[in-house]
Design an enzyme around this catalytic site. Sequence first.
Site, PDB file in Angstrom:
ATOM      1  N   SER A 158       0.850  -1.191   0.000  1.00 16.03           N
ATOM      2  CA  SER A 158       0.000   0.000   0.000  1.00 16.03           C
ATOM      3  C   SER A 158       0.890   1.247   0.000  1.00 16.03           C
ATOM      4  CB  SER A 158      -0.885   0.032   1.248  1.00 16.03           C
ATOM      5  OG  SER A 158      -1.544  -1.198   1.420  1.00 16.03           O
ATOM      6  N   GLU A 241       0.629  -2.097  14.186  1.00 11.12           N
ATOM      7  CA  GLU A 241      -0.375  -2.116  13.115  1.00 11.12           C
ATOM      8  C   GLU A 241      -1.742  -2.546  13.677  1.00 11.12           C
ATOM      9  OE1 GLU A 241       0.461  -4.804   9.850  1.00 11.12           O
ATOM     10  OE2 GLU A 241      -0.878  -3.699   8.519  1.00 11.12           O
TER      11      GLU A 241
END
Length: 378
Positions: A158, A241
């Site tokens: 990403s 995360e």
Amino acid sequence: MDLTLTESEAAFRDELRSWLEGNDPGPPPSDPGEQVRFELEWQKKLHAGGWAGVSWPQEYGGRGATLIEQAIFLEELARARAPRPANILGLVMGGPVVIAHGDEEQKERFLEPILSAEEIWCQGFSEPESGSDLASLKARAVKTNGTWKVTGQKVWTSYAHAAKWCMLLARTDPDAPKHRGITYFILDMDQPGVEVRPLPQITGDPEFNEIFLEEAEIPDENIIGQVGGGWEVAITTLMFERAGLGAAAVLGLRRTLDELVEVIRERGLQDDPLIRQRIADLRIGIESMRLGGLRAITETMRTGVPGPEGSLGKWQWADYNQGLTELANEILGPEGMGANTEWSYRFLRARGNSIEGGTTEVLKNVIAERVLGLPRFR
Ligand SMILES: Cc1cc2nc3c(=O)[nH]c(=O)nc-3n(C[C@H](O)[C@H](O)[C@H](O)COP(=O)(O)OP(=O)(O)OC[C@H]3O[C@@H](n4cnc5c(N)ncnc54)[C@H](O)[C@@H]3O)c2cc1C
């Protein structure tokens, strides 16, 4: 835990609310190609207002917010429907990892441009043959004439199309046991040995990419931690995360649920017993997720580090978001599944929720082994 906000927490929330009211980012762009620019402008606003990196210590340009304040921050942003900042991976993972494992020069060099969004970060962990079993990764870094040269392929990266820096895992010792021979690098994306090829998401958005590395160069000073010690740094990254999802995810789910109830009412289906049952199930699940998140915060306050129970919230979030968008499409029928409608977009985007940031199956293994204490499967 005590769920009442203290005076200073309430003041924090009120200050943020009034800042958000005065700093509306405006509607998201209709052209997906403009998304990163929109998110960049939003992060620059957050930074100018002193709201970028709220969880970072003040000495590194953050706000030094407590865990409760961080939860309030995420909740308020979700409530205001604020977009995510362009450097989300730098703010949630890159910066905290440099703070936790980096040396003073690295902190000096990398932290401020993350906050200001001058330099976007991406996460080069997954490879075509290594996702869940990350430690089997094959990208190879070899030191030649004082510089590391990396060759290999990363996938699903990403923001790689916008990134200046990549948190890159590469194998530096092929003879060591697989978890030991990995080093954590910060790769400069802006060089001839790095080729980024866009991969469209199922939604059509240019969200992630493949990265092809051909002798891409990395100096010694861009190693985080020790040569061969990258696995521990990678685990810290993954914990940040999953912990980063938290309160914002619950609020996002509640908002989607409220919007779905509106759709149900508009169609006069509010008394249908089967639909009522599905909505009740989802509401109960989302509430249990909220309470579990608060319990995880209490635990983190006690131990100082996010624990494995973060995996439960990530699993629930994926399940409920998919459940909500599936129900919406059942109710809307062909109208919902038409191309480019809001609910069809949400339905398609939700498919990746049970893959990104750790698949649901793998999270279930973590919960079984590390939260419930069941014997290891392998
Ligand atoms: C939207 C999105 C964004 C992403 N962004 C990034 C990014 O920025 N950077 C990055 O590095 N990666 C990124 N990823 C990749 C993501 O981390 C991986 O897709 C994920 O870890 C799964 O790896 P894989 O695709 O190789 O699947 P695999 O690991 O091959 O898994 C295939 C299937 O096998 C199951 N499985 C595998 N191992 C086990 C096991 N031990 N027990 C039970 N079942 C198992 C999995 O659950 C899955 O169903 C992104 C993915 C998505 C969808």
